[in-house]
Design an enzyme around this catalytic site. Structure first.
Site, short mmCIF file in Angstrom:
data_model
loop_
_atom_site.label_atom_id
_atom_site.label_comp_id
_atom_site.label_asym_id
_atom_site.label_seq_id
_atom_site.Cartn_x
_atom_site.Cartn_y
_atom_site.Cartn_z
N SER A 70 0.59 -1.18 0.22
CA SER A 70 0.45 0.42 -0.04
C SER A 70 1.19 1.08 -0.21
CB SER A 70 -1.01 0.27 1.30
OG SER A 70 0.52 0.44 2.73
N ASP A 71 0.50 2.19 -0.36
CA ASP A 71 1.37 3.61 -0.34
C ASP A 71 1.31 3.49 0.90
OD1 ASP A 71 2.07 5.97 0.06
OD2 ASP A 71 0.94 7.27 -2.24
N TRP A 72 1.74 4.62 2.24
CA TRP A 72 2.30 4.53 3.20
C TRP A 72 0.73 5.29 3.50
CZ3 TRP A 72 5.97 2.05 1.35
CH2 TRP A 72 6.60 1.65 2.42
N GLY A 73 -0.21 4.77 4.74
CA GLY A 73 -1.52 5.44 4.73
C GLY A 73 -2.87 4.78 3.82
N GLY A 74 -2.62 4.12 2.64
CA GLY A 74 -3.59 4.32 1.71
C GLY A 74 -4.69 2.86 1.66
#
Ligand code: BGC
Length: 725
Positions: free
Chosen positions: A252-256
């Site tokens: 995942s993108d960071w916090g996605g």
């Protein structure tokens, strides 16, 4: 611990002396893991790492940004720098510059070099390269991407990936997909038709995983078709994992990630950076509360979910570990070595694009006595800033220093001429303060005064890595140069029509003064050797050969994005911004050629200090069955060594669908001595003439006639040829 590691590793490598396949090793490890251990390896345990399986001697997995160098370490659970003293890296040129080299060998050199730095720093996954398509010059992260053309981005990312991974370090190609703006990046929902998706926005990602073999890929923050791209089942399961047969890891993108159901079912494998409720920075054991941590574990325990998805995610993560953290052939890597600086300098110099050179003003004569360097970007550090690609470097040669190095006998005078953003740094590194107390009027007056008697005046301006310029998390708000630079350039040009303007940016900018200056150079964020790369071109030590990876329009309004629905989107009651990619496939030069609007500088354009004659193409056949070869003679007709990028575009003469005038389908860069002749060849296959046919959900190579356009840029076509399928 050492004994345990030996057990697990021998279990996963050999059975009776025979080497087991990667899949067999994965199954072996998986069969020994508990449910809790499986859950532990599919989500982060710190800002940039995820857990291994200590009981089986399987180490943690360490990721790091990416893509222009290896990001300095941050604290375990905070974004603040860890304050280490061993993580000042080599900064390589931004990916826009790499794309501008149009040179696949330089992609290899780049990938191998940055991969060695990552290996040395014991990073297993390098978060890059970025291959999102450049859709608007306002896009804040375009500098991290590879331009507006899917073919160019595809060809240029493959060797970068192979180069990095040759070190046993995975790339994580990002941000998959449709992440073409930073404005509202978490809440913008893209609506795009399938043909556009497949023809424009997916090809570079497809090449990255199917040809480059990227071992991981990062989901994007934004939404497509109403679902976030970190768990968008159509994109991740149907297209990536089924159509493209992907066996790597979706990170995942960071916090996605925004819920467990989506994460479990939507095709995500490894969750990073999620700020679940109340869990921002520094919360104890916040990682246990990630969507794919305890919430997932509980749902499995309660019987709500089975373990098929979990096992699939674990298989992928274990395979990534076997390819990286458990891989023992990667060597120790190398860090800030002369070879990496040489690579950075060369890629930088070969990506610089000479846009204008009135009367052969450049290169600067070797006996120049007085050179005046103006502009904030001549002294401003550019390796720090811009978001997650920000670096802490061992050295950064400024433009001013580079020019001084190249002309040790000249008097090199500096005046900044304007003041923009004067302070910078990140946490406890890279801090600088270049504040000047003089007023804007005085700065210009002093610059004009300094120009008196100068042999050359070089203005180095452009954008920088600040918020709302070339930076993550925000887009630009104006196509014009910031800080009143247009006015400053006009004032300088009024007294020096031979002004050399160096634009440092990762994006196109308005150049209303273009006709009134002597030379224009498109410079990029070039990293550690920035000033030396530029000085190599200014001095003629390197003959410029870069070509624009994107169009520079005269005005923003000339481009395809005309309405708020197209950009930046329109906010709905649910807080989601709806955005229609209604320009369809007409992105970049495809748009300008369709509408006939002349850009200031076209895609693929770039001048040289020498001249080339590109001859008539010879086709191996007039009929394309599976493949045909096109051979094009090239001659250096000038008097210095230089390189030309021969570009091959194809247009369909007739088609059942609307098609662009022409599309890039081949490019070859060739270095030639004065008077030297050579030839380049291209292979054309059915894919090169295909369009994505939504009726059959597949590529369709239509029978018919096609025109090949050969030239030195998209708007400088020297010859054409025809063939049929
Ligand atoms: C960025 C990614 C980056 C990640 C980790 C995110 O905000 O979008 O590109 O790799 O942070 O720093």
């Amino acid at each position: 611990m050492a004994a345990m590691a030996a057990v697990a590793l021998s279990a996963c490598c050999c059975v009776r002396g025979e080497k087991k396949s990667l899949d067999a090793q994965v199954e072996d490890i998986l069969s020994q893991m508990t449910l809790e251990e499986k859950i532990a390896i599919i989500h982060a345990q710190s800002k940039f790492s995820s857990a291994g399986v200590p009981r089986l001697g399987i180490p943690e997995l360490w990721t790091d940004d990416g893509p222009h160098g290896v990001r300095p370490d941050v604290l375990w659970d905070q974004w603040n720098s860890a304050g280490n003293t061993n993580d000042s890296c080599t900064a390589f040129p931004a990916l826009t510059c790499l794309a501008a080299t149009f040179d696949r060998e330089l992609s290899s050199l780049y990938g191998v070099s940055v991969g060695e730095e990552a290996r040395y720093r014991k990073k297993n996954v390098l978060l890059g390269p970025g291959v999102n398509i450049y859709r608007t010059p306002l896009g804040g992260r375009n500098f991290e991407y590879m331009g507006e053309d899917p073919y160019l981005a595809s060809r240029m990312c493959v060797n970068y990936i192979k180069g990095v991974q040759s070190n046993g370090v995975a790339t994580c190609v990002k941000h998959f997909c449709l992440n073409n703006q930073e404005f509202n990046r978490h809440t913008v929902n893209v609506k795009v038709d399938d043909r556009t998706l497949y023809e424009i926005y997916l090809p570079a990602f497809k090449a990255a995983v199917t040809e480059g073999g990227s071992w991981s890929i990062m989901g994007a923050y934004n939404l497509y078709d109403g679902t976030h791209l970190c768990h968008n089942s159509r994109i991740l399961n149907d297209i990536l994992k089924k159509e493209w047969n992907y066996d790597g890891v979706v990170i995942s993108d960071w916090g996605g990630v925004s819920d467990t159901e989506g994460a479990v079912k939507g095709g995500l494998d490894l969750e990073f950076g999620t700020w679940t409720d109340g869990l921002t920075m520094g919360a104890t054991n916040s990682y246990d509360r990630y969507w794919m941590a305890n919430p997932y574990l509980e749902k499995i325990r309660s019987g709500e979910y089975g373990t098929d998805e979990l096992d699939d995610k674990c298989r992928r993560v274990l395979k990534l570990m076997l390819r990286t953290s458990l891989y023992d052939n990667g060597g120790p890597g190398r860090f800030t070595c002369p070879e990496h600086y040489a690579a950075a300098r060369r890629i930088g110099a070969e990506g610089i694009v000479l846009l204008k050179n009135e009367g052969g003003l450049l290169p600067i004569a070797a006996d120049a006595a007085k050179i005046v360097v103006l502009g904030e970007n001549a002294i401003k550090p550019m390796t720090v800033g811009g978001g997650s690609s920000s670096l802490k470097v061992q050295k950064e040669v400024s433009i001013l220093e580079g020019i001084r190095n190249a002309f040790p006998n000249a008097e090199v005078i500096y005046e900044r001429a304007y003041q923009g953003s004067t302070k910078g740094g990140y946490d406890n590194y890279g801090a600088y303060d270049i504040t000047d107390e003089r007023s804007a009027e005085t700065l210009v007056a002093d610059a004009l005064k300094a120009c008196e008697g100068a042999d050359y005046v070089i203005f180095a301006g452009g954008l920088n890595k600040d918020w709302m310029q070339d930076a993550e998390g925000t887009d630009r708000v104006d196509y014009n140069l910031p800080y009143g630079q247009n006015e400053v350039i006009e004032a300088l040009a009024a007294v020096r029509s031979d002004l050399v303007v160096v634009n440092v940016s990762g994006n196109a900018v308005a150049m209303p003064w273009a006709d009134r200056v002597g030379a224009i150079i498109q410079d990029w964020y070039l990293g550690s050797e920035a000033g030396n790369s530029l000085a190599d071109v200014l001095s003629g030590a390197v003959c410029p050969s870069g070509k624009l990876p994107f169009t520079i329009p005269v005005a923003l309004e000339d481009g395809p994005l005309k309405t708020p629905e197209q950009y930046p989107g329109v906010k709905g009651e649910d807080g989601i911004w709806q955005e229609e990619y209604s320009e369809g496939i007409y992105v970049g030069y495809r748009w300008y050629e369709k509408t006939g609007v002349k850009p200031r500088f076209a895609f693929g354009y770039g001048l040289s200090y020498t001249s080339f004659a590109i001859g008539e193409p010879k086709l191996s056949s007039k009929v394309l069955r599976d493949k045909l070869t096109v051979t094009v003679p090239v001659e250096n007709t000038g008097d210095v060594r230089g390189a030309e990028v021969v570009q091959l575009y194809i247009g369909a003469d007739n088609s059942v669908v609307d098609r662009p005038v022409k599309e890039l389908k081949g490019f070859e860069k060739v270095w030639l001595n004065p008077g030297e002749k050579s030839s380049v060849s291209f292979t054309i296959d059915r894919q090169a003439v295909s369009f994505f046919d939504t009726e059959i959900h597949d590529w369709n190579a239509e029978a018919g006639d096609y025109t090949i356009y050969i030239g030195s840029s998209s708007d400088d076509i020297s010859s054409t040829a025809r063939f049929s399928l």
